[in-house]
Design a protein around this motif. Sequence first.
Motif, PDB file in Angstrom:
ATOM      1  N   LEU A  91       0.834  -1.206   0.000  1.00  0.00           N
ATOM      2  CA  LEU A  91       0.000   0.000   0.000  1.00  0.00           C
ATOM      3  C   LEU A  91       0.866   1.253   0.000  1.00  0.00           C
ATOM      4  N   GLU A  92       1.927   1.232   0.812  1.00  0.00           N
ATOM      5  CA  GLU A  92       2.793   2.405   0.930  1.00  0.00           C
ATOM      6  C   GLU A  92       3.594   2.652  -0.351  1.00  0.00           C
ATOM      7  N   TYR A  93       4.065   1.589  -0.987  1.00  0.00           N
ATOM      8  CA  TYR A  93       4.813   1.773  -2.239  1.00  0.00           C
ATOM      9  C   TYR A  93       3.904   2.279  -3.357  1.00  0.00           C
ATOM     10  N   LEU A  94       2.669   1.822  -3.372  1.00  0.00           N
ATOM     11  CA  LEU A  94       1.714   2.341  -4.359  1.00  0.00           C
ATOM     12  C   LEU A  94       1.430   3.817  -4.086  1.00  0.00           C
ATOM     13  N   HIS A  95       1.347   4.167  -2.811  1.00  0.00           N
ATOM     14  CA  HIS A  95       1.147   5.572  -2.430  1.00  0.00           C
ATOM     15  C   HIS A  95       2.329   6.427  -2.883  1.00  0.00           C
ATOM     16  N   GLU A  96       3.551   5.936  -2.672  1.00  0.00           N
ATOM     17  CA  GLU A  96       4.741   6.685  -3.090  1.00  0.00           C
ATOM     18  C   GLU A  96       4.771   6.858  -4.607  1.00  0.00           C
ATOM     19  N   PHE A  97       4.375   5.829  -5.325  1.00  0.00           N
ATOM     20  CA  PHE A  97       4.278   5.914  -6.788  1.00  0.00           C
ATOM     21  C   PHE A  97       3.401   7.093  -7.201  1.00  0.00           C
ATOM     22  N   SER A  98       2.244   7.212  -6.555  1.00  0.00           N
ATOM     23  CA  SER A  98       1.318   8.288  -6.918  1.00  0.00           C
ATOM     24  C   SER A  98       1.880   9.656  -6.551  1.00  0.00           C
ATOM     25  N   LEU A  99       2.549   9.752  -5.408  1.00  0.00           N
ATOM     26  CA  LEU A  99       3.097  11.040  -4.970  1.00  0.00           C
ATOM     27  C   LEU A  99       4.218  11.520  -5.890  1.00  0.00           C
ATOM     28  N   ILE A 100       5.101  10.605  -6.267  1.00  0.00           N
ATOM     29  CA  ILE A 100       6.230  10.977  -7.132  1.00  0.00           C
ATOM     30  C   ILE A 100       5.725  11.515  -8.468  1.00  0.00           C
ATOM     31  N   HIS A 101       4.764  10.820  -9.057  1.00  0.00           N
ATOM     32  CA  HIS A 101       4.226  11.254 -10.348  1.00  0.00           C
ATOM     33  C   HIS A 101       3.365  12.511 -10.204  1.00  0.00           C
ATOM     34  N   ASP A 102       2.611  12.604  -9.114  1.00  0.00           N
ATOM     35  CA  ASP A 102       1.798  13.805  -8.886  1.00  0.00           C
ATOM     36  C   ASP A 102       2.674  15.045  -8.767  1.00  0.00           C
ATOM     37  N   ASP A 103       3.783  14.926  -8.029  1.00  0.00           N
ATOM     38  CA  ASP A 103       4.676  16.073  -7.852  1.00  0.00           C
ATOM     39  C   ASP A 103       5.237  16.544  -9.185  1.00  0.00           C
ATOM     40  N   ILE A 104       5.547  15.602 -10.062  1.00  0.00           N
ATOM     41  CA  ILE A 104       6.055  15.965 -11.394  1.00  0.00           C
ATOM     42  C   ILE A 104       4.984  16.718 -12.174  1.00  0.00           C
ATOM     43  N   GLN A 105       3.778  16.154 -12.209  1.00  0.00           N
ATOM     44  CA  GLN A 105       2.704  16.741 -13.013  1.00  0.00           C
ATOM     45  C   GLN A 105       2.180  18.048 -12.426  1.00  0.00           C
ATOM     46  N   ASP A 106       2.172  18.131 -11.087  1.00  0.00           N
ATOM     47  CA  ASP A 106       1.679  19.344 -10.432  1.00  0.00           C
ATOM     48  C   ASP A 106       2.774  20.390 -10.246  1.00  0.00           C
ATOM     49  N   LYS A 107       4.020  19.994 -10.568  1.00  0.00           N
ATOM     50  CA  LYS A 107       5.186  20.875 -10.416  1.00  0.00           C
ATOM     51  C   LYS A 107       5.396  21.306  -8.962  1.00  0.00           C
ATOM     52  N   ASP A 108       5.028  20.430  -8.026  1.00  0.00           N
ATOM     53  CA  ASP A 108       5.265  20.707  -6.607  1.00  0.00           C
ATOM     54  C   ASP A 108       6.742  20.485  -6.291  1.00  0.00           C
ATOM     55  N   GLU A 109       7.378  21.491  -5.734  1.00  0.00           N
ATOM     56  CA  GLU A 109       8.819  21.432  -5.507  1.00  0.00           C
ATOM     57  C   GLU A 109       9.192  20.896  -4.125  1.00  0.00           C
ATOM     58  N   ILE A 110       8.234  20.851  -3.215  1.00  0.00           N
ATOM     59  CA  ILE A 110       8.507  20.407  -1.849  1.00  0.00           C
ATOM     60  C   ILE A 110       7.625  19.210  -1.501  1.00  0.00           C
TER      61      ILE A 110
END
Length: 347
Positions: A91-110
């Motif tokens: 569950l946690e690795y799937l969550h990290e997958f989504s966060l990493i890609h979301d940050d790229i697409q949303d351009k979140d720097e932090i």
Amino acid sequence: MLLVLLDSRINYIINKTLTEPKFLNSYKSEINHIFSDLLSKHKSESYYNPLAEYLLNEKNSPKRIRSALFLEIISGLGKSYSNHIKLACSLEYLHEFSLIHDDIQDKDEIRRGNLSLWKKFGTEKSILFGNITKIISDNITTNYNDINSKVKKEIIKCFNLVCINMIEGQYLDIKFEKNKNIKLNEYLYMISRKTGALMSMSFYLPLILNESSKEEINLLKNIGDQFGLLFQISDDMLGIWGDPKSTGKSNLSDFENNKKTYPLLLANEQFSKKDKKIYKELIYDKKNVKYFDLLNLLDAYNIKNIIKYDCSKYISNSKNLISKSNLNNQTKNNLNELFDYVIERVK
């Protein structure tokens, strides 16, 4: 659908200070240990060091809410959770997958007080890092042999469906950035996919492992769906009223990135014509927006307290469902405490 009270005179206050439920931390060290072991199997790979630096940062370790919920509900069914920590890590690795890609697409720097992965290592590498975390999650479920084949097949099916829902939610979130006329019900559908799908699975996956009845599984799924919505709404509130030192981002970040959030959509539905005009001017002049300009506009309509009042009814309904579950009393109490905490963490 959340019932929205339109009377801006409402001043809902809970007269107690709530702290983070203790059970969330009771599983954390075991989860982190297995999480680290699973990543260490990739030590010989060239991508290991940067990914480990990001995922295993002890200073800003994630709360592990999803995995802790999963293990707590297993315990609440009277079962031993120790054999299922690897699945919790999936569950946690799937969550990290989504966060990493979301940050790229949303351009979140932090992310969690540090530079996000793409900001530190670049977009191209970070896409690959995100893919690796998804593969680790998949490997856990496909090699999970502590259960019978029928249950294993159902678990893999659940993970795949949740991943599709998360991707749909992220797609809608990006699409909404260019649409100025998003309604609250559209937004709630989006977060039910982007945030709610994985959070909800943390609630009902233990019932699938337990081979519980469809009625019991659906009951926990309903509770999980509601918690997923509440969790995202509270995050939206923290994005405006939270402490930037704790959230790791500016209070204007969502606004400046044209993100549709629950407080902003609710406020826009209640603004007078005059204030809608002021709000539109703020949108078109983001570079000169001051935090207190936006805050004063929201506070004039008592938006934060209206949302808290609104969510209190939602929480009450969830507690009623929890009382009907077959979980033991300790887990019921822990879940009730969590539902109270998730909104009241917004001061």
